[in-house]
Design a protein around this motif. Structure first.
Motif, PDB file in Angstrom:
ATOM      1  N   ALA A   1      35.574  79.594 -38.943  1.00  0.00           N
ATOM      2  CA  ALA A   1      36.373  80.892 -39.310  1.00  0.00           C
ATOM      3  C   ALA A   1      36.406  81.406 -37.783  1.00  0.00           C
ATOM      4  N   GLY A   2      35.577  81.234 -36.963  1.00  0.00           N
ATOM      5  CA  GLY A   2      35.543  81.908 -35.568  1.00  0.00           C
ATOM      6  C   GLY A   2      36.590  81.107 -34.688  1.00  0.00           C
ATOM      7  N   VAL A   3      36.396  79.783 -34.865  1.00  0.00           N
ATOM      8  CA  VAL A   3      37.380  78.922 -34.392  1.00  0.00           C
ATOM      9  C   VAL A   3      38.784  79.517 -34.495  1.00  0.00           C
ATOM     10  N   ALA A   4      39.021  79.270 -35.805  1.00  0.00           N
ATOM     11  CA  ALA A   4      40.606  79.578 -36.288  1.00  0.00           C
ATOM     12  C   ALA A   4      40.843  81.228 -35.816  1.00  0.00           C
ATOM     13  N   THR A   5      39.913  81.948 -35.923  1.00  0.00           N
ATOM     14  CA  THR A   5      40.480  83.440 -35.559  1.00  0.00           C
ATOM     15  C   THR A   5      40.854  83.607 -34.179  1.00  0.00           C
ATOM     16  N   PHE A   6      40.021  82.966 -33.036  1.00  0.00           N
ATOM     17  CA  PHE A   6      40.469  83.359 -31.703  1.00  0.00           C
ATOM     18  C   PHE A   6      41.453  82.247 -31.321  1.00  0.00           C
ATOM     19  N   ALA A   7      41.508  81.119 -32.058  1.00  0.00           N
ATOM     20  CA  ALA A   7      42.575  80.047 -31.609  1.00  0.00           C
ATOM     21  C   ALA A   7      44.029  80.817 -31.913  1.00  0.00           C
ATOM     22  N   LEU A   8      44.210  81.574 -33.161  1.00  0.00           N
ATOM     23  CA  LEU A   8      45.299  81.955 -33.606  1.00  0.00           C
ATOM     24  C   LEU A   8      45.616  83.195 -32.778  1.00  0.00           C
ATOM     25  N   LEU A   9      44.511  84.138 -32.621  1.00  0.00           N
ATOM     26  CA  LEU A   9      44.822  85.508 -31.958  1.00  0.00           C
ATOM     27  C   LEU A   9      45.164  85.130 -30.744  1.00  0.00           C
ATOM     28  N   TYR A  10      44.748  84.589 -29.891  1.00  0.00           N
ATOM     29  CA  TYR A  10      45.112  84.192 -28.594  1.00  0.00           C
ATOM     30  C   TYR A  10      46.007  83.247 -28.288  1.00  0.00           C
ATOM     31  N   SER A  11      46.746  82.604 -29.335  1.00  0.00           N
ATOM     32  CA  SER A  11      47.435  81.237 -29.001  1.00  0.00           C
ATOM     33  C   SER A  11      48.492  81.432 -28.078  1.00  0.00           C
ATOM     34  N   THR A  12      49.076  82.667 -27.859  1.00  0.00           N
ATOM     35  CA  THR A  12      50.325  82.723 -26.919  1.00  0.00           C
ATOM     36  C   THR A  12      49.581  83.154 -25.320  1.00  0.00           C
ATOM     37  N   GLN A  13      48.349  83.414 -25.354  1.00  0.00           N
ATOM     38  CA  GLN A  13      47.791  83.912 -24.088  1.00  0.00           C
ATOM     39  C   GLN A  13      48.046  83.079 -22.959  1.00  0.00           C
ATOM     40  N   ALA A  14      47.698  81.781 -22.919  1.00  0.00           N
ATOM     41  CA  ALA A  14      47.730  80.882 -21.867  1.00  0.00           C
ATOM     42  C   ALA A  14      49.157  80.472 -21.736  1.00  0.00           C
ATOM     43  N   LEU A  15      50.246  80.738 -22.579  1.00  0.00           N
ATOM     44  CA  LEU A  15      51.740  80.394 -22.543  1.00  0.00           C
ATOM     45  C   LEU A  15      52.290  81.662 -22.096  1.00  0.00           C
ATOM     46  N   LEU A  16      51.779  82.476 -21.551  1.00  0.00           N
ATOM     47  CA  LEU A  16      52.503  83.716 -21.152  1.00  0.00           C
ATOM     48  C   LEU A  16      53.909  83.384 -20.186  1.00  0.00           C
ATOM     49  N   PRO A  17      53.418  82.554 -19.197  1.00  0.00           N
ATOM     50  CA  PRO A  17      54.425  82.447 -18.313  1.00  0.00           C
ATOM     51  C   PRO A  17      55.673  81.365 -18.829  1.00  0.00           C
ATOM     52  N   LEU A  18      55.420  80.616 -19.886  1.00  0.00           N
ATOM     53  CA  LEU A  18      56.335  79.944 -20.567  1.00  0.00           C
ATOM     54  C   LEU A  18      57.159  80.870 -21.267  1.00  0.00           C
ATOM     55  N   VAL A  19      56.566  81.806 -22.107  1.00  0.00           N
ATOM     56  CA  VAL A  19      57.087  82.865 -22.810  1.00  0.00           C
ATOM     57  C   VAL A  19      58.136  83.706 -22.269  1.00  0.00           C
ATOM     58  N   SER A  20      57.558  84.180 -20.945  1.00  0.00           N
ATOM     59  CA  SER A  20      58.484  85.146 -19.948  1.00  0.00           C
ATOM     60  C   SER A  20      59.789  84.265 -19.633  1.00  0.00           C
TER      61      SER A  20
ATOM     62  N   VAL B   1      30.051  84.103 -33.101  1.00  0.00           N
ATOM     63  CA  VAL B   1      30.662  84.597 -31.830  1.00  0.00           C
ATOM     64  C   VAL B   1      30.919  83.038 -31.093  1.00  0.00           C
ATOM     65  N   ALA B   2      29.989  82.264 -30.954  1.00  0.00           N
ATOM     66  CA  ALA B   2      30.301  80.934 -30.248  1.00  0.00           C
ATOM     67  C   ALA B   2      31.306  80.241 -30.843  1.00  0.00           C
ATOM     68  N   GLY B   3      31.674  80.385 -32.219  1.00  0.00           N
ATOM     69  CA  GLY B   3      32.859  79.691 -32.685  1.00  0.00           C
ATOM     70  C   GLY B   3      34.244  80.467 -32.132  1.00  0.00           C
ATOM     71  N   ASN B   4      34.031  81.876 -31.970  1.00  0.00           N
ATOM     72  CA  ASN B   4      35.336  82.527 -31.184  1.00  0.00           C
ATOM     73  C   ASN B   4      35.347  81.879 -30.019  1.00  0.00           C
TER      74      ASN B   4
ATOM     75  N   PHE C   1      28.271  76.442 -40.219  1.00  0.00           N
ATOM     76  CA  PHE C   1      29.430  75.645 -39.878  1.00  0.00           C
ATOM     77  C   PHE C   1      30.657  76.316 -40.249  1.00  0.00           C
ATOM     78  N   ALA C   2      30.477  76.991 -41.459  1.00  0.00           N
ATOM     79  CA  ALA C   2      31.722  77.543 -42.008  1.00  0.00           C
ATOM     80  C   ALA C   2      32.189  78.628 -41.243  1.00  0.00           C
ATOM     81  N   LEU C   3      31.292  79.475 -41.072  1.00  0.00           N
ATOM     82  CA  LEU C   3      31.539  80.677 -40.277  1.00  0.00           C
ATOM     83  C   LEU C   3      32.063  80.370 -38.565  1.00  0.00           C
ATOM     84  N   PHE C   4      31.524  79.269 -38.133  1.00  0.00           N
ATOM     85  CA  PHE C   4      31.749  78.786 -36.857  1.00  0.00           C
ATOM     86  C   PHE C   4      33.235  78.488 -36.900  1.00  0.00           C
TER      87      PHE C   4
END
Length: 432
Positions: A51-70, A173-176, A46-49
């Motif tokens: 960690a995977g959640v936090a990693t991918f949530a932060l790493l790709y936090s702007t990806q779904a928002l790119l039209p708004l960022v543009s 990886v599932a946490g990712n 659960f701990a590493l799950f």
């Protein structure tokens, strides 16, 4: 997974009764490692799950928002895509040095520090005054997150019994996938009401909670032995890994799979907000619920390998991804969603198989072997994000799909080459 030693820990398979009272760490038997149902395994998973959640949530936090960022900064899709590429590129650049630090100071210590820095930067991202500042903050965030992937897989390789390693890595990886999904869904709906800045701030708060829970839950390592930070030793280990043809193939496969995934999910928001779909930002963010498919495919990768073998699992993952790419060309939203489901399932299955094969193959310096895989993987992500946006700008969605199909063809070609090499040398074990 083999019981071979890593660069930081040496554990051999010997009966418990044969271990003398004064035995060193090198003679601890595998029964002292964690296994499903055993003490600490659920907390660790659960701990590493998380960690995977936090990693991918932060790493790709702007990806779904790119039209708004543009729109906010008045920049093109390719320029806005650098808010993703800078983060993944920095991670790729720093993952090897961070893995070396984990050999010296410990996996849990490096992972904790990495998350702490990443979430701190995450709370600054919403206040970026310009696109340049936003890209710079994202690069720092990606560099900080570099301490997670390779350290996590090395921790698992040292603390989990070999037969349970694929499943344990699959859960990470599932946490990712959950992090990637929840980050995009949350940001989509929040941004629709309050803008992209509030959306990435909410992700930062979620990541803070994940980081605190991770540190409280992760069991202290029992089989870690501090290694050396000498550059010459690190360089020799890296050289040995890069000289291994199987590892080189696995690194290339990880990069190519991620090139497909990075390209598709960087551009899909632009496609769905334009005609003929013209979806609002909240609905576009909800599209990322298909990441749940990735959670399932990653966590069941061990069963897939058991039935088809590693090369068979990679062929299936590549074929599934290619089928999804072709379906996504349709102008029907339902068919496009089905295509995204297949792309996601194929990618996460392929990634879980390839990454666990690296841990299985490396006989020493496992953290560096995993770091090289992660570096290649995130180079693929950066290339996919940038090239996918360029292809979309030049040729529309068909250009992005064409780029993805070329990458899948590369995966298949490398796996075929691995099959031929395996038959010539008649090895026992894994292959790609």
């Amino acid at each position: 997974m083999p019981s071979a030693s890593t660069g930081a820990s040496t554990v051999v398979d010997a009966p418990t009764a044969a271990v003398p009272a004064a035995a060193s760490v090198a003679s601890i038997d595998l029964d002292s490692r964690m296994a499903p149902g055993g003490p600490g395994y659920r907390r660790m998973s659960f701990a590493l799950f998380l960690a995977g959640v936090a990693t991918f949530a932060l790493l790709y936090s702007t990806q779904a928002l790119l039209p708004l960022v543009s729109s906010d900064f008045g920049v093109s899709a390719s320029r806005a895509s650098w808010t993703v590429s800078a983060a993944t590129g920095a991670l790729a650049l720093f993952v090897l040095p961070m893995s070396a630090l984990s050999e010296r100071f410990g996996r849990r210590t490096v992972m904790t520090a990495s998350l702490a820095i990443a979430v701190t930067v995450g709370m600054l991202v919403p206040f970026a005054p310009s696109i340049g500042a936003l890209i710079a903050l994202r690069a720092v965030q990606g560099a900080a997150l570099a301490g997670l992937p390779a350290s996590a897989t090395a921790y698992l390789a040292e603390e989990v019994r070999p037969k349970a390693l694929i499943t344990a890595i699959g859960l990470f990886v599932a946490g990712n996938s959950v992090g990637g999904m929840s980050g995009r869904v949350i940001t989509g709906w929040v941004a629709q009401e309050w803008g992209w800045r509030v959306a990435v701030g909410v992700i930062g708060i979620v990541a803070v909670g994940c980081a605190i829970a991770f540190r409280l839950l992760l069991p202290a390592p029992r089989h870690f032995v501090a290694g050396s930070l000498r550059p010459r030793v690190l360089a020799r280990t890296v050289r040995d890994h890069l000289a291994n043809p199987l590892l080189r193939r696995l690194y290339a496969i990880g990069a190519l799979f991620m090139m497909v995934f990075g390209g598709v999910y960087t551009v899909i928001g632009y496609r769905l907000t334009e005609a003929p779909f013209s979806l609002p930002q909240g609905i576009v963010g909800s599209i990322f619920l298909v990441y749940l498919v990735g959670t399932v495919s990653a966590s069941t990768a061990g069963k897939l390998v058991g039935r088809l073998g590693r090369r068979g699992a990679l062929y299936l993952a590549g074929g599934t991804t290619a089928s999804g790419l072709l379906l996504s060309l349709a102008d029907s939203l339902v068919v496009v969603l089905l295509g995204l489901v297949l792309i996601t399932a194929g990618f996460f299955a392929g990634h879980a198989v390839a990454s666990s094969s690296v841990s299985h193959t490396a006989k020493r310096g496992r953290a560096q072997a995993s770091a090289l895989y992660q570096s290649a993987y995130y180079v693929g992500s950066s290339a996919g994000s940038t090239l996918g946006a360029v292809a979309f700008h030049s040729g529309g969605w068909g250009g992005t799909v064409g780029l993805g199909l070329l990458a899948v063809l590369g995966v298949v070609g490398i796996t075929v080459a691995g099959s031929h090499a395996a038959r010539r040398s008649s090895p026992v074990g894994v292959g790609a």
